[in-house]
Design a protein around this motif. Structure first.
Motif, PDB file in Angstrom:
ATOM      1  N   ALA A  31      34.483  24.346  64.436  1.00  0.00           N
ATOM      2  CA  ALA A  31      34.877  25.207  63.325  1.00  0.00           C
ATOM      3  C   ALA A  31      34.179  24.752  62.050  1.00  0.00           C
ATOM      4  CB  ALA A  31      36.388  25.160  63.137  1.00  0.00           C
ATOM      5  N   GLY A  32      33.835  25.695  61.214  1.00  0.00           N
ATOM      6  CA  GLY A  32      33.223  25.386  59.936  1.00  0.00           C
ATOM      7  C   GLY A  32      34.255  25.254  58.836  1.00  0.00           C
ATOM      8  N   GLY A  33      33.777  25.005  57.642  1.00  0.00           N
ATOM      9  CA  GLY A  33      34.664  24.936  56.483  1.00  0.00           C
ATOM     10  C   GLY A  33      35.336  23.584  56.324  1.00  0.00           C
ATOM     11  N   PRO A  34      36.288  23.488  55.391  1.00  0.00           N
ATOM     12  CA  PRO A  34      36.952  22.227  55.077  1.00  0.00           C
ATOM     13  C   PRO A  34      37.717  21.654  56.265  1.00  0.00           C
ATOM     14  CG  PRO A  34      37.379  23.868  53.379  1.00  0.00           C
ATOM     15  CD  PRO A  34      36.747  24.590  54.524  1.00  0.00           C
ATOM     16  N   THR A  35      37.764  20.341  56.335  1.00  0.00           N
ATOM     17  CA  THR A  35      38.553  19.666  57.362  1.00  0.00           C
ATOM     18  C   THR A  35      39.893  19.184  56.815  1.00  0.00           C
ATOM     19  OG1 THR A  35      37.419  17.592  56.868  1.00  0.00           O
ATOM     20  CG2 THR A  35      36.523  18.937  58.659  1.00  0.00           C
ATOM     21  N   THR A  36      40.229  19.645  55.627  1.00  0.00           N
ATOM     22  CA  THR A  36      41.546  19.396  55.042  1.00  0.00           C
ATOM     23  C   THR A  36      42.045  20.695  54.429  1.00  0.00           C
ATOM     24  OG1 THR A  36      40.634  18.747  52.887  1.00  0.00           O
ATOM     25  CG2 THR A  36      40.984  16.999  54.502  1.00  0.00           C
ATOM     26  N   GLY A  37      43.340  20.804  54.268  1.00  0.00           N
ATOM     27  CA  GLY A  37      43.900  22.004  53.663  1.00  0.00           C
ATOM     28  C   GLY A  37      45.396  21.867  53.483  1.00  0.00           C
ATOM     29  N   THR A  38      45.994  22.894  52.927  1.00  0.00           N
ATOM     30  CA  THR A  38      47.440  22.920  52.699  1.00  0.00           C
ATOM     31  C   THR A  38      47.994  24.255  53.150  1.00  0.00           C
ATOM     32  OG1 THR A  38      47.260  21.446  50.783  1.00  0.00           O
ATOM     33  CG2 THR A  38      49.285  22.729  50.994  1.00  0.00           C
ATOM     34  N   SER A  39      49.057  24.195  53.916  1.00  0.00           N
ATOM     35  CA  SER A  39      49.774  25.394  54.315  1.00  0.00           C
ATOM     36  C   SER A  39      51.057  25.466  53.506  1.00  0.00           C
ATOM     37  CB  SER A  39      50.094  25.345  55.815  1.00  0.00           C
ATOM     38  OG  SER A  39      50.821  26.489  56.205  1.00  0.00           O
ATOM     39  N   GLU A  40      51.198  26.521  52.723  1.00  0.00           N
ATOM     40  CA  GLU A  40      52.376  26.649  51.869  1.00  0.00           C
ATOM     41  C   GLU A  40      53.589  27.073  52.679  1.00  0.00           C
ATOM     42  OE1 GLU A  40      52.599  25.779  48.818  1.00  0.00           O
ATOM     43  OE2 GLU A  40      50.470  25.333  48.550  1.00  0.00           O
ATOM     44  N   LEU A  74      43.789  14.775  65.582  1.00  0.00           N
ATOM     45  CA  LEU A  74      42.718  13.888  66.026  1.00  0.00           C
ATOM     46  C   LEU A  74      42.355  14.230  67.461  1.00  0.00           C
ATOM     47  CD1 LEU A  74      41.107  11.120  65.656  1.00  0.00           C
ATOM     48  CD2 LEU A  74      43.162  10.029  66.603  1.00  0.00           C
ATOM     49  N   GLY A  75      41.034  14.288  67.771  1.00  0.00           N
ATOM     50  CA  GLY A  75      40.717  14.514  69.161  1.00  0.00           C
ATOM     51  C   GLY A  75      39.340  15.079  69.452  1.00  0.00           C
ATOM     52  N   GLU A  76      39.254  15.779  70.580  1.00  0.00           N
ATOM     53  CA  GLU A  76      38.002  16.292  71.126  1.00  0.00           C
ATOM     54  C   GLU A  76      37.688  17.666  70.551  1.00  0.00           C
ATOM     55  OE1 GLU A  76      38.809  16.028  75.294  1.00  0.00           O
ATOM     56  OE2 GLU A  76      40.356  17.571  75.246  1.00  0.00           O
ATOM     57  N   SER A  77      37.004  18.513  71.317  1.00  0.00           N
ATOM     58  CA  SER A  77      36.513  19.786  70.785  1.00  0.00           C
ATOM     59  C   SER A  77      37.621  20.734  70.351  1.00  0.00           C
ATOM     60  CB  SER A  77      35.619  20.480  71.818  1.00  0.00           C
ATOM     61  OG  SER A  77      36.323  20.715  73.025  1.00  0.00           O
ATOM     62  N   THR A  78      38.801  20.613  70.963  1.00  0.00           N
ATOM     63  CA  THR A  78      39.905  21.464  70.519  1.00  0.00           C
ATOM     64  C   THR A  78      40.392  21.053  69.133  1.00  0.00           C
ATOM     65  OG1 THR A  78      41.318  20.048  71.896  1.00  0.00           O
ATOM     66  CG2 THR A  78      40.708  22.217  72.786  1.00  0.00           C
ATOM     67  N   ALA A  79      40.367  19.753  68.842  1.00  0.00           N
ATOM     68  CA  ALA A  79      40.679  19.310  67.483  1.00  0.00           C
ATOM     69  C   ALA A  79      39.581  19.746  66.525  1.00  0.00           C
ATOM     70  CB  ALA A  79      40.831  17.790  67.439  1.00  0.00           C
ATOM     71  N   ALA A  80      38.330  19.743  67.003  1.00  0.00           N
ATOM     72  CA  ALA A  80      37.190  20.157  66.170  1.00  0.00           C
ATOM     73  C   ALA A  80      37.146  21.662  65.945  1.00  0.00           C
ATOM     74  CB  ALA A  80      35.885  19.694  66.819  1.00  0.00           C
ATOM     75  N   GLY A  81      37.992  22.411  66.647  1.00  0.00           N
ATOM     76  CA  GLY A  81      38.076  23.848  66.406  1.00  0.00           C
ATOM     77  C   GLY A  81      37.022  24.680  67.100  1.00  0.00           C
ATOM     78  N   SER A 135      36.860  28.773  61.584  1.00  0.00           N
ATOM     79  CA  SER A 135      37.352  27.822  60.582  1.00  0.00           C
ATOM     80  C   SER A 135      38.586  27.107  61.106  1.00  0.00           C
ATOM     81  CB  SER A 135      37.699  28.541  59.265  1.00  0.00           C
ATOM     82  OG  SER A 135      38.908  29.256  59.399  1.00  0.00           O
ATOM     83  N   HIS A 136      38.866  25.946  60.520  1.00  0.00           N
ATOM     84  CA  HIS A 136      40.033  25.176  60.943  1.00  0.00           C
ATOM     85  C   HIS A 136      41.337  25.875  60.602  1.00  0.00           C
ATOM     86  CE1 HIS A 136      38.055  21.622  62.498  1.00  0.00           C
ATOM     87  NE2 HIS A 136      37.253  21.604  61.451  1.00  0.00           N
ATOM     88  N   ASP A 137      41.307  26.805  59.676  1.00  0.00           N
ATOM     89  CA  ASP A 137      42.513  27.587  59.394  1.00  0.00           C
ATOM     90  C   ASP A 137      42.978  28.336  60.636  1.00  0.00           C
ATOM     91  OD1 ASP A 137      43.044  26.923  56.761  1.00  0.00           O
ATOM     92  OD2 ASP A 137      41.676  28.432  55.967  1.00  0.00           O
ATOM     93  N   ASP A 138      42.013  28.756  61.472  1.00  0.00           N
ATOM     94  CA  ASP A 138      42.339  29.475  62.703  1.00  0.00           C
ATOM     95  C   ASP A 138      42.376  28.556  63.915  1.00  0.00           C
ATOM     96  OD1 ASP A 138      42.541  31.987  61.483  1.00  0.00           O
ATOM     97  OD2 ASP A 138      40.373  32.288  61.584  1.00  0.00           O
ATOM     98  N   ALA A 160      44.541  22.741  63.928  1.00  0.00           N
ATOM     99  CA  ALA A 160      45.070  22.071  62.734  1.00  0.00           C
ATOM    100  C   ALA A 160      45.756  23.045  61.785  1.00  0.00           C
ATOM    101  CB  ALA A 160      43.953  21.320  62.020  1.00  0.00           C
ATOM    102  N   GLY A 161      45.062  24.141  61.456  1.00  0.00           N
ATOM    103  CA  GLY A 161      45.640  25.110  60.539  1.00  0.00           C
ATOM    104  C   GLY A 161      46.871  25.781  61.117  1.00  0.00           C
ATOM    105  N   CYS A 162      46.804  26.137  62.397  1.00  0.00           N
ATOM    106  CA  CYS A 162      47.948  26.789  63.046  1.00  0.00           C
ATOM    107  C   CYS A 162      49.134  25.837  63.166  1.00  0.00           C
ATOM    108  CB  CYS A 162      47.537  27.290  64.427  1.00  0.00           C
ATOM    109  SG  CYS A 162      46.310  28.616  64.424  1.00  0.00           S
TER     110      CYS A 162
END
Length: 237
Positions: A26-35, A54-61, A66-69, A72-74
């Motif tokens: 996944a592209g984009g930021p590797t940090t974020g905030t979910s309100e 933390l982890g393999e390709s599933t953690a990498a998205g 994007s990581h939002d989808d 991590a984001g979910c």
């Protein structure tokens, strides 16, 4: 495993390797905030809950843009809905990473003071035929360190190879059997560390076609959402 099937498994493995599309992380930021939405939790607002994935390709998205989808984001959104609090998330993932690589390359970068840490691993350890003994040694070290940095650690079971539409039948059964061996070790290791919860991949079954990205191997945005929702439901609030 019938030894006469090994040539078939090898041939099917080569076919899958060269015919399956390699999706980028996944592209984009590797940090974020979910309100917080406050729909389920009794405590609206408040201090953000800090989590790490933390982890393999599933953690990498892999499988989403994007990581939002991604997971991590979910996962952050699902925890925010349950707790009624904002969730600050960070992700450390690497395509093709075994648990050994996660232990020595990614784990040292994970911060402390976390509410929840999620470990997504196992696929590459199955594919590279790592022994259950080696897997157990690395897992014990990883969850032990994560437990020092997070109040709660969740370890997902090896994804269910038997459900992957990209895999031919004989190879699918072989990999599923190897995954079951690692999962057995994971259950034992996680049960021995306070604050660590192992979550079986069977909890996300059945997986329909919409669960998978176009490579028919990694989750789609829908798949990550369903998986993250189920894992979040196992987190103690």
């Amino acid at each position: 495993m019938n030894p006469f099937l090994l040539p078939v498994i090898a041939a099917q493995g080569l076919y899958v390797r060269y015919s399956t599309e390699v999706l980028p992380p996944a592209g984009g930021p590797t940090t974020g905030t979910s309100e917080a939405s406050g729909t389920e939790g009794s405590e609206a607002g408040g201090e953000p809950m800090r989590i790490a994935v933390l982890g393999e390709s599933t953690a990498a998205g892999c499988g989403v843009d994007s990581h939002d989808d991604g997971f991590a984001g979910c996962f952050a959104r699902a925890l925010s809905e349950r707790s009624g609090r904002p969730v600050e998330w960070s992700v450390w993932g690497r395509h093709g990473a075994t648990l050994r690589r996660i232990r020595y390359r990614l784990l040292p970068e994970v911060s402390s003071g976390l509410r929840v840490a999620a470990l997504l691993a196992g696929v590459n350890d199955v594919l590279t035929r790592r022994s259950p003994q080696d897997w157990g040694q690395d897992l014990e070290a990883v969850v032990g360190e994560l437990a020092e940095r997070a109040e709660q650690v969740v370890v997902t079971g090896v994804p269910p190879f038997g459900e992957f539409p990209s895999l031919p039948g004989t190879l699918r059964r072989y990999l599923a059997a190897r995954a079951a061996e690692l999962d057995e070790v994971s259950q034992r290791v996680c049960a021995g560390v306070a604050g660590v919860t192992w979550i079986s991949s069977t909890d996300v079954l059945p997986m329909g076609p919409e669960f998978f990205a176009r490579d028919r191997f990694h989750p789609s945005a829908y798949g990550y959402g369903e998986w993250a929702r189920i894992v979040a439901g196992k987190v103690a609030m």
